[in-house]
Design a protein around this motif. Structure first.
Motif, PDB file in Angstrom:
ATOM      1  N   GLY A 200      -1.699   7.150 -11.325  1.00 23.33           N
ATOM      2  CA  GLY A 200      -0.926   8.128 -12.080  1.00 23.33           C
ATOM      3  C   GLY A 200      -0.653   7.712 -13.516  1.00 23.33           C
ATOM      4  N   GLU A 210       1.607   8.076 -18.850  1.00 27.63           N
ATOM      5  CA  GLU A 210       1.402   8.954 -17.707  1.00 27.63           C
ATOM      6  C   GLU A 210       0.087   9.705 -17.869  1.00 27.63           C
ATOM      7  OE1 GLU A 210       4.694  11.563 -17.359  1.00 27.63           O
ATOM      8  OE2 GLU A 210       6.134   9.988 -16.842  1.00 27.63           O
ATOM      9  N   LYS A 213      -2.326  12.442 -11.765  1.00 26.59           N
ATOM     10  CA  LYS A 213      -1.256  12.575 -10.780  1.00 26.59           C
ATOM     11  C   LYS A 213      -1.488  11.549  -9.673  1.00 26.59           C
ATOM     12  CE  LYS A 213       1.108  16.090  -8.005  1.00 26.59           C
ATOM     13  NZ  LYS A 213       1.030  17.495  -7.495  1.00 26.59           N
ATOM     14  N   GLU A 231      -0.829  13.397  -2.005  1.00 21.58           N
ATOM     15  CA  GLU A 231      -0.413  13.458  -3.402  1.00 21.58           C
ATOM     16  C   GLU A 231       1.082  13.189  -3.537  1.00 21.58           C
ATOM     17  OE1 GLU A 231      -1.660  16.939  -5.538  1.00 21.58           O
ATOM     18  OE2 GLU A 231      -3.477  17.163  -4.330  1.00 21.58           O
ATOM     19  N   PHE A 232       1.481  12.690  -4.731  1.00 23.54           N
ATOM     20  CA  PHE A 232       2.883  12.443  -5.040  1.00 23.54           C
ATOM     21  C   PHE A 232       3.259  13.195  -6.316  1.00 23.54           C
ATOM     22  CE2 PHE A 232       1.082   8.487  -3.191  1.00 23.54           C
ATOM     23  CZ  PHE A 232       1.699   8.581  -1.952  1.00 23.54           C
ATOM     24  N   GLU A 233       4.553  13.265  -6.593  1.00 24.12           N
ATOM     25  CA  GLU A 233       5.003  13.910  -7.823  1.00 24.12           C
ATOM     26  C   GLU A 233       4.481  13.147  -9.036  1.00 24.12           C
ATOM     27  OE1 GLU A 233       6.577  16.793  -8.028  1.00 24.12           O
ATOM     28  OE2 GLU A 233       6.491  16.935  -5.840  1.00 24.12           O
ATOM     29  N   LYS A 234       4.227  13.880 -10.099  1.00 26.96           N
ATOM     30  CA  LYS A 234       3.606  13.289 -11.292  1.00 26.96           C
ATOM     31  C   LYS A 234       4.409  12.117 -11.838  1.00 26.96           C
ATOM     32  CE  LYS A 234       1.706  14.568 -15.806  1.00 26.96           C
ATOM     33  NZ  LYS A 234       0.338  14.137 -15.507  1.00 26.96           N
ATOM     34  N   GLU A 235       5.744  12.209 -11.778  1.00 28.73           N
ATOM     35  CA  GLU A 235       6.568  11.141 -12.344  1.00 28.73           C
ATOM     36  C   GLU A 235       6.614   9.898 -11.447  1.00 28.73           C
ATOM     37  OE1 GLU A 235       9.327  14.070 -10.199  1.00 28.73           O
ATOM     38  OE2 GLU A 235       7.582  14.134 -11.524  1.00 28.73           O
ATOM     39  N   ASN A 236       6.083  10.000 -10.220  1.00 31.78           N
ATOM     40  CA  ASN A 236       6.094   8.858  -9.306  1.00 31.78           C
ATOM     41  C   ASN A 236       4.804   8.053  -9.405  1.00 31.78           C
ATOM     42  OD1 ASN A 236       8.664   9.160  -8.222  1.00 31.78           O
ATOM     43  ND2 ASN A 236       7.984  10.545  -6.614  1.00 31.78           N
ATOM     44  N   GLN A 237       4.513   7.544 -10.606  1.00 28.04           N
ATOM     45  CA  GLN A 237       3.334   6.701 -10.751  1.00 28.04           C
ATOM     46  C   GLN A 237       3.479   5.457  -9.875  1.00 28.04           C
ATOM     47  OE1 GLN A 237       5.364   7.355 -13.354  1.00 28.04           O
ATOM     48  NE2 GLN A 237       6.212   5.369 -13.981  1.00 28.04           N
TER      49      GLN A 237
END
Length: 399
Positions: A200, A210, A213, A231-237
């Motif tokens: 991510g 960032e 995703k 998949e994970f939320e974009k902010e959860n790198q």
């Protein structure tokens, strides 16, 4: 000198040879360097890699290898050939420049998104390998995985696909990846499965940013068929990970999570208070040392093999158990970094001071030297301002 490369005599300091190239790598055994010409980026030979005789500066051979997105790594295959990861894979014979090329997209040009730079903390000198990056402001690079070799096959992921390639450069299988999601990634081979951890993030001007995703996915080792993608939320790198008993422990910026590796499903997670820990960044490697009560020095990881040590942006190092509990903490000021190991001696640095320890971890010498100091024979050398500093260590290497 300008932007040219010079070879200087270690005895007199005089110029032995000079040419208009940028040296990317030197093989000490063959004494051949890999270099690109110093030319305008629009020049036709900008991607012409040359083999340079480091004794006299002459060009031995040339081979086209795209460097738009920099070199990700260089790996020794045997005594005569290297594998360069740069916009794909390139195997070269050092004696004549012959080899094969597998082309892949590992970056993006003209990228103008205003992405936030992620907290990176300090590196502790724990990164390994080669990383030569482009300098264009709108270039995003390192949209690629590590290279995994198993059973004479190579596994590699880029922006558009994950592939299996044999040692002759033939593609055994190739599976498409969603290019809107892909970023820097990590491949892991376990049993007959290839696991991909899409982090991510990528790099712009050598800054973490960032990108894409984050997700995890698995592929059949034999034919590349995808088994799952989570998949994970974009902010959860995904900043770090490790595997334990078929569980994949993922480190997100503000939480730890445990997933079933075979199914890609969540087992449990542990949120971490941001104002207490800051951002969770990476697991400490074996180069991080601490001083024991008896004044000897030991790798931090060796002090407790049942835990993993996680560095945070506040300078804390958390001792994490396999059930995601924090059982102890260290401060970054306790850490020494091992930047050189040779003949049973370890060179540990903290600040500008180097401590040399023996096999028992006992300090046998201390002097001023940075972590980029280079040992040549029994002489330690490093650059300081406009001077070359040499330290005679012959007494340390006496039988």
């Amino acid at each position: 000198m300008g932007n040219n490369t010079q070879r200087l005599s270690t005895e007199t300091g005089k110029v032995v040879w000079e040419n208009a190239t940028a040296i990317y790598y030197v093989d000490p055994k063959t004494k051949i360097g890999l270099a690109y010409p110093i030319v305008n980026p629009s020049a036709s030979n900008v991607n012409t890699l040359m083999g340079i005789n480091m004794e006299n500066g002459s060009t031995l051979w040339s081979h086209e290898i795209n460097r738009d997105f920099g070199w990700n790594s260089l790996i020794s295959m045997n005594d005569t050939s290297k594998l360069i990861v740069s916009s794909g894979l390139h195997r070269l014979n050092f004696s004549n420049g012959h080899g094969w090329d597998y082309t892949a997209i590992t970056g993006v040009k003209e990228y103008s998104a205003n992405a936030a730079t992620l907290a990176a903390g300090i590196t502790l000198g724990l990164a390994t390998g080669i990383m030569l990056v482009p300098t264009g402001q709108n270039i995003v690079h390192d949209i690629a995985s590590n290279l995994v070799a198993k059973n004479n096959l190579l596994y590699f992921a880029s922006r558009e696909s994950i592939a299996c390639i044999d040692l002759k450069g033939n593609v055994v299988w190739q599976t498409s990846l969603p290019r809107k999601l892909t970023s820097k990634s990590t491949l892991i081979v376990e049993n007959d499965v290839v696991y991909l951890i899409n982090r991510g993030f990528a790099y712009q001007n050598n800054r973490l940013m960032e990108f894409g995703k984050p997700f995890i996915a698995s592929f059949n080792l034999i034919n590349g068929q995808q088994s799952y993608m989570t998949e994970f939320e974009k902010e959860n790198q995904i900043n770090a990970y490790y595997i334990h008993n078929n569980n994949l422990i993922l480190v997100f910026p503000h939480k730890l999570a445990r997933y079933n590796l075979s199914a890609g499903s969540l087992i449990d997670e542990k949120p971490m208070t941001e104002n207490l820990y800051g951002e969770l960044t990476y697991f400490i490697g074996n180069q991080a040392y601490v001083q024991n009560i008896d004044s000897t020095f030991t790798s931090l990881n060796a002090t407790d093999t049942t835990h993993h040590f996680l560095y945070t942006s506040t300078g804390r190092i958390l001792s994490i158990s396999d059930n995601l509990q924090i059982d102890a903490q260290h401060d970054i000021t306790e850490i020494y970094v091992n930047y050189l190991s040779t003949l049973g001696l370890n060179f540990l640095v903290k600040g500008s001071s180097t401590i040399v320890t023996n096999q028992q971890g006992e300090a046998i010498a201390i002097f001023d030297a940075p972590s980029n100091a280079v040992l040549s024979g029994t002489t330690l050398r490093y650059a300081q301002d406009n001077s070359l500093i040499e330290i005679d260590l012959s007494n340390l290497f006496k039988p």
